[in-house]
Enzyme design. Structure first.
Site, PDB file in Angstrom:
ATOM      1  N   ARG A 160       0.840  -1.200   0.000  1.00 39.59           N
ATOM      2  CA  ARG A 160       0.000   0.000   0.000  1.00 39.59           C
ATOM      3  C   ARG A 160       0.871   1.244   0.000  1.00 39.59           C
ATOM      4  NH1 ARG A 160      -4.757  -0.539   4.429  1.00 39.59           N
ATOM      5  NH2 ARG A 160      -4.108   1.594   4.800  1.00 39.59           N
ATOM      6  N   ARG A 171       0.344   8.110  10.485  1.00 42.77           N
ATOM      7  CA  ARG A 171      -0.911   7.396  10.773  1.00 42.77           C
ATOM      8  C   ARG A 171      -0.973   7.006  12.249  1.00 42.77           C
ATOM      9  NH1 ARG A 171      -0.448   2.802   6.644  1.00 42.77           N
ATOM     10  NH2 ARG A 171      -2.440   2.039   7.425  1.00 42.77           N
TER      11      ARG A 171
HETATM   12  P1  AMP Z   1      -7.379   1.735   6.606  1.00 43.82           P
HETATM   13  O1  AMP Z   1      -7.416   0.866   5.398  1.00 43.82           O
HETATM   14  O2  AMP Z   1      -8.492   1.452   7.560  1.00 43.82           O
HETATM   15  O3  AMP Z   1      -6.017   1.748   7.274  1.00 43.82           O
HETATM   16  O4  AMP Z   1      -7.628   3.238   6.087  1.00 43.82           O
HETATM   17  C1  AMP Z   1      -6.718   3.863   5.194  1.00 43.82           C
HETATM   18  C2  AMP Z   1      -6.894   5.368   5.262  1.00 43.82           C
HETATM   19  O5  AMP Z   1      -8.228   5.726   4.877  1.00 43.82           O
HETATM   20  C3  AMP Z   1      -6.712   5.972   6.653  1.00 43.82           C
HETATM   21  O6  AMP Z   1      -5.348   6.218   6.978  1.00 43.82           O
HETATM   22  C4  AMP Z   1      -7.520   7.272   6.501  1.00 43.82           C
HETATM   23  O7  AMP Z   1      -6.799   8.247   5.765  1.00 43.82           O
HETATM   24  C5  AMP Z   1      -8.699   6.818   5.650  1.00 43.82           C
HETATM   25  N1  AMP Z   1      -9.816   6.359   6.508  1.00 43.82           N
HETATM   26  C6  AMP Z   1     -10.269   5.087   6.648  1.00 43.82           C
HETATM   27  N2  AMP Z   1     -11.289   5.039   7.530  1.00 43.82           N
HETATM   28  C7  AMP Z   1     -11.487   6.310   7.962  1.00 43.82           C
HETATM   29  C8  AMP Z   1     -12.376   6.915   8.894  1.00 43.82           C
HETATM   30  N3  AMP Z   1     -13.266   6.192   9.597  1.00 43.82           N
HETATM   31  N4  AMP Z   1     -12.294   8.254   9.065  1.00 43.82           N
HETATM   32  C9  AMP Z   1     -11.402   8.998   8.381  1.00 43.82           C
HETATM   33  N5  AMP Z   1     -10.519   8.498   7.514  1.00 43.82           N
HETATM   34  C10 AMP Z   1     -10.552   7.160   7.296  1.00 43.82           C
END
Ligand code: AMP
Length: 215
Positions: A160, A171
């Site tokens: 990713r 993050r």
């Molecule tokens: P993840 O795959 O859950 O690690 O999400 C990847 C990225 O998507 C995160 O680092 C955020 O930038 C965005 N993202 C995912 N879920 C959320 C959420 N509930 N609120 C805000 N940003 C989100």
């Protein structure tokens, strides 16, 4: 069963969500996956989300909450869901409570997958994902049977873009600042379950299923 998976990036939410959704026969809802598929398809939402995701920041609440509301209203959520990566802020959690209460189906369990930062950094640097089906691998801890190829759908797996070290550190900072307070929020509601995310995949699944009373 209506379950939220909480935890830092790389704690194993996505991996566990896929397994739990299959075992409990409910949909897996990942806001990260929704954003990534919008980015891949070049939608307006994808363009907006990419600005934040690439920096390791959160997509604004007003964008994210609407997406989840629409998804939870779909008929396949009637018997429950596994929410992975949502909520990530207190306002998102408050809106989720409101949405589910208005539907008469409050959350049942919030599972916090607990892993320390040092471990997360090691884990994310070796993480690979399948752009085809979203399956997650680790180059040493959980490699696919055929190197570089997804076991489930045969697509070539990739790293990713936001799993590079600089973005990972950001993050993690975002997680501690904006998402970690949710642990207390749900503890106060009596819905919080905490599991050790350093266990292997099977043992983590077993401890979650035990905690929610399935086994
Ligand atoms: P993840 O795959 O859950 O690690 O999400 C990847 C990225 O998507 C995160 O680092 C955020 O930038 C965005 N993202 C995912 N879920 C959320 C959420 N509930 N609120 C805000 N940003 C989100």
């Amino acid at each position: 069963m209506r379950i939220v998976l909480l935890g830092a990036p790389g704690a194993g939410k996505g991996t566990q969500a896929v397994i739990l959704a299959e075992k409990l026969n409910v949909p897996h809802i990942s806001t990260g996956d929704i954003f990534r598929s919008n980015i891949a398809n070049g939608t307006e939402l994808g363009k907006k989300a990419k600005e934040y995701i690439d920096k390791g920041e959160l997509v604004p609440d007003e964008v994210t909450i609407g997406i989840v509301r629409d998804r939870l209203e779909k008929p396949d959520c009637k018997n429950g869901f596994i929410l992975d990566g949502f909520p990530r802020t207190i306002p998102q959690a408050e809106c989720l409570d409101e949405i589910l209460e208005s539907m008469g189906t409050p959350l049942e369990y919030v599972v916090d997958i607990d892993v320390d930062d040092e471990y997360i950094i090691k884990r994310l640097s070796g993480r690979r994902v399948c752009p085809g089906c979203g399956a997650s691998y680790h180059i040493t801890n959980n490699p696919p049977a055929k190197p570089g190829i997804c076991d489930k759908c045969g697509t070539e797996i990739i790293q990713r873009k936001d799993d590079n070290e600089e973005t990972v550190l950001n993050r993690l900072k975002t997680y501690h600042l904006q998402t970690e307070p949710l642990i207390d929020y749900y503890r106060k509601q009596g819905k919080l379950i905490s599991v050790d995310g350093r266990l292997n995949i099977e043992d983590t699944t077993r401890s979650i299923l035990k905690a929610v009373g399935v086994i």
